[in-house]
Design an enzyme around this catalytic site. Structure first.
Site, PDB file in Angstrom:
ATOM      1  N   GLY A 239     -13.767  -3.826   0.996  1.00  0.00           N
ATOM      2  CA  GLY A 239     -15.490  -3.438   1.460  1.00  0.00           C
ATOM      3  C   GLY A 239     -15.644  -2.168   0.334  1.00  0.00           C
ATOM      4  O   GLY A 239     -17.000  -2.216  -0.187  1.00  0.00           O
TER       5      GLY A 239
ATOM      6  N   LYS B  76     -19.825 -16.661   0.315  1.00  0.00           N
ATOM      7  CA  LYS B  76     -21.109 -16.457   0.914  1.00  0.00           C
ATOM      8  C   LYS B  76     -22.021 -15.761  -0.130  1.00  0.00           C
ATOM      9  O   LYS B  76     -21.658 -14.465  -0.525  1.00  0.00           O
ATOM     10  CB  LYS B  76     -21.227 -15.691   2.130  1.00  0.00           C
ATOM     11  CG  LYS B  76     -20.994 -16.543   3.303  1.00  0.00           C
ATOM     12  CD  LYS B  76     -21.023 -15.981   4.672  1.00  0.00           C
ATOM     13  CE  LYS B  76     -20.435 -16.694   5.702  1.00  0.00           C
ATOM     14  NZ  LYS B  76     -20.412 -15.415   6.963  1.00  0.00           N
TER      15      LYS B  76
ATOM     16  N   GLY C 168     -10.241  -7.572  -2.314  1.00  0.00           N
ATOM     17  CA  GLY C 168     -10.504  -8.572  -1.188  1.00  0.00           C
ATOM     18  C   GLY C 168      -9.847  -9.728  -1.610  1.00  0.00           C
ATOM     19  O   GLY C 168      -8.573  -9.785  -2.005  1.00  0.00           O
TER      20      GLY C 168
ATOM     21  N   ARG D  29       0.667  -1.181  -0.019  1.00  0.00           N
ATOM     22  CA  ARG D  29       0.050   0.075   0.038  1.00  0.00           C
ATOM     23  C   ARG D  29       0.705   1.262  -0.052  1.00  0.00           C
ATOM     24  O   ARG D  29       0.500   2.032  -0.621  1.00  0.00           O
ATOM     25  CB  ARG D  29      -0.987  -0.083   1.331  1.00  0.00           C
ATOM     26  CG  ARG D  29      -1.957  -0.925   1.062  1.00  0.00           C
ATOM     27  CD  ARG D  29      -3.053  -0.933   1.973  1.00  0.00           C
ATOM     28  NE  ARG D  29      -4.264  -1.399   1.764  1.00  0.00           N
ATOM     29  CZ  ARG D  29      -5.221  -2.200   2.434  1.00  0.00           C
ATOM     30  NH1 ARG D  29      -5.048  -2.248   3.741  1.00  0.00           N
ATOM     31  NH2 ARG D  29      -6.086  -2.919   2.076  1.00  0.00           N
TER      32      ARG D  29
HETATM   33  P1  AMP Z   1     -14.911 -13.892  -0.041  1.00  0.00           P
HETATM   34  O1  AMP Z   1     -14.291 -13.344   0.945  1.00  0.00           O
HETATM   35  O2  AMP Z   1     -16.399 -14.162   0.126  1.00  0.00           O
HETATM   36  O3  AMP Z   1     -14.587 -13.655  -1.521  1.00  0.00           O
HETATM   37  O4  AMP Z   1     -14.623 -15.507  -0.034  1.00  0.00           O
HETATM   38  C1  AMP Z   1     -13.198 -15.990  -0.159  1.00  0.00           C
HETATM   39  C2  AMP Z   1     -13.280 -17.286   0.597  1.00  0.00           C
HETATM   40  O5  AMP Z   1     -14.038 -18.263  -0.023  1.00  0.00           O
HETATM   41  C3  AMP Z   1     -11.935 -17.901   0.155  1.00  0.00           C
HETATM   42  O6  AMP Z   1     -11.156 -18.075   1.653  1.00  0.00           O
HETATM   43  C4  AMP Z   1     -12.149 -19.338  -0.218  1.00  0.00           C
HETATM   44  O7  AMP Z   1     -11.343 -20.280   0.145  1.00  0.00           O
HETATM   45  C5  AMP Z   1     -13.536 -19.600   0.127  1.00  0.00           C
HETATM   46  N1  AMP Z   1     -14.171 -20.471  -1.084  1.00  0.00           N
HETATM   47  C6  AMP Z   1     -14.483 -20.508  -2.079  1.00  0.00           C
HETATM   48  N2  AMP Z   1     -14.935 -21.468  -2.495  1.00  0.00           N
HETATM   49  C7  AMP Z   1     -15.458 -22.363  -1.750  1.00  0.00           C
HETATM   50  C8  AMP Z   1     -15.949 -23.491  -1.429  1.00  0.00           C
HETATM   51  N3  AMP Z   1     -16.581 -24.168  -2.369  1.00  0.00           N
HETATM   52  N4  AMP Z   1     -16.281 -23.913  -0.217  1.00  0.00           N
HETATM   53  C9  AMP Z   1     -15.865 -23.200   0.861  1.00  0.00           C
HETATM   54  N5  AMP Z   1     -15.282 -22.212   0.833  1.00  0.00           N
HETATM   55  C10 AMP Z   1     -15.134 -21.674  -0.407  1.00  0.00           C
END
Ligand code: AMP
Length: 400
Positions: free
Chosen positions: A380, A207, A357, A36
């Site tokens: 964010g 999620k 992110g 950064r």
């Molecule tokens: P996000 O911060 O919402 O972009 O989520 C990223 C996280 O989602 C990473 O740490 C991944 O390991 C996790 N992730 C991606 N695909 C899966 C999956 N099929 N099952 C569980 N975790 C997952």
């Protein structure tokens, strides 16, 4: 309307307040990764080389008690900046008062000064008063009084109304974007306000609940929305498919149904998955099509999905990617994310944007970052920008 940028300003001899993002990982005074600080160099150098006196403000971590302060001093960051610029940088261990004001008075044209962590203002005499992060009007006014013009280059905090971004801007006649902020506005702002077509969004990650705002907004703007990662299986559940032990948000199944109804054939779901017996890189795993068998959890998209996604992506003029296709941190489940990342790097006619992110971490870890058009510096902030929200830090920048 286009925003004013630092290159529109006459900087010679001016006291230039600059909100930068020096929120680096730091432990026991040691900086873990100075990306950064490096990213902020072009704007700082530009101001200094054009005769401005650069007065830098940034937050670092979160301060809730007096005990949080010593470990989150900006001093080591100022030292690192001095090394990177290869010139002296004045560090002032204060966020207000005579010591700071006198140090600013002594500055020569081209000098660089860093003040103490702006979030020191969140705790006064042991009390958690949130003067910085609650945008105390007096604090923004005071900081604004220290400079002639204001340059905001901290995209990572643009979704927050703090004294050091919105507070200062509302007391200045001119606020300009720094080069980093300018790029974020051009690419992420441009993607949501005036996208080139075909526009394909790829949304992954864990999620549905984290990404619902983005899915909703981009379904209106994009030609296709590809879904991958853990959130796929909430959509599978909504379709009545079997999901085994895969990640699922039961309370979002109805929402997933609504999204599918609204989206029609715009929404592209994986057709196969890499499934494992446990959430473990060494667990027995295999590729299955469609339903996830009992006793297995889906941890990556499969090769057929990769091929189908590539087919959708190959004619795109604009791609926005947020969230990995699988558990990319484990080598056996990183293939889907890697393949999509590599493929984006080959799309020479398309603008390819990674929306911050975990996706930023993924493309960096996988070594494909330098092949893409823009990697957002905000987590964010980029999500909220992609949701179509007005970011207060950007709204506070003057129009050209
Ligand atoms: P996000 O911060 O919402 O972009 O989520 C990223 C996280 O989602 C990473 O740490 C991944 O390991 C996790 N992730 C991606 N695909 C899966 C999956 N099929 N099952 C569980 N975790 C997952």
């Amino acid at each position: 309307m286009a925003k004013l940028t630092v290159s529109d300003l006459d900087l010679q001899g001016k006291k230039v307040l600059m909100r930068v993002d020096f929120n680096v990982p730091i432990k026991d005074g040691v900086i873990g990764n100075d990306n950064r600080v490096v990213a902020a160099l072009p704007t700082i150098k530009y101001v200094s080389e054009h005769g401005g006196k650069a007065i830098l403000l940034s937050h670092l971590g979160r301060i809730k008690t007096e005990d949080d302060k010593p470990g989150l001093s900006m001093r080591p960051v100022a030292e690192r900046l001095s090394n990177l610029l290869n010139k002296p940088v004045t560090f002032v261990p204060a966020t207000e008062g005579t010591q700071l004001e006198e140090a600013i008075d002594k500055m020569q044209d081209g000098d660089v000064l860093v003040m103490e962590n702006t979030r020191y203002e969140d705790v006064k005499d042991g009390e958690y008063v949130k003067r910085e992060s609650g945008n105390d009007p007096e604090l923004g006014k005071y900081w604004a009084s220290l400079g002639d013009v204001f340059v905001n280059d901290a995209f990572g905090t643009a979704h927050r109304s703090h004294a050091s971004n919105v507070g200062i801007a509302s007391n200045m006649s001119q606020t300009a974007a720094g080069f980093l902020m300018e790029k974020e506005i051009k690419f992420i702002g441009g993607a949501v306000s005036n996208p080139a077509h075909p526009f394909v969004a790829i949304l992954g990650g864990a999620k549905v609940s984290d990404k619902i705002g983005v899915i909703d907004n981009l379904l209106d703007k994009a030609d296709k929305v590809i879904i991958g990662g853990g959130m796929t299986y909430t959509f599978y559940a909504a379709k009545g498919m079997k999901i085994g032990n895969s990640l699922v948000e039961e309370d979002k199944i109805d929402l997933a149904k609504e999204i599918m109804d609204k989206a029609g054939d715009k929404l592209v779901l994986p057709v196969d998955s890499v499934v494992a017996e446990k959430f473990d890189n060494d667990a027995p795993h295999k590729v299955v099509e469609g339903d996830i068998p009992d006793g297995y959890m889906a941890l990556d998209i499969g090769p057929k999905s990769v091929a189908e996604f590539k087919d959708v992506l190959k004619t795109a003029k604009l791609v926005v990617w947020n969230g990995p296709m699988g558990v990319f941190e484990m080598s056996n489940y990183a293939e889907g994310t890697l393949e999509i990342g590599k493929f984006l790097g080959t799309l020479s006619d398309a603008t390819t944007i990674v929306g911050g992110g975990d996706s930023t971490a993924a493309v960096q870890q996988l070594g494909v970052a330098d092949k893409l058009t823009h990697i957002s510096t905000g987590g964010g902030a980029s999500l909220e920008y992609l949701e179509g929200k007005t970011l207060p830090g950007i709204a506070a920048i003057s129009d050209k």
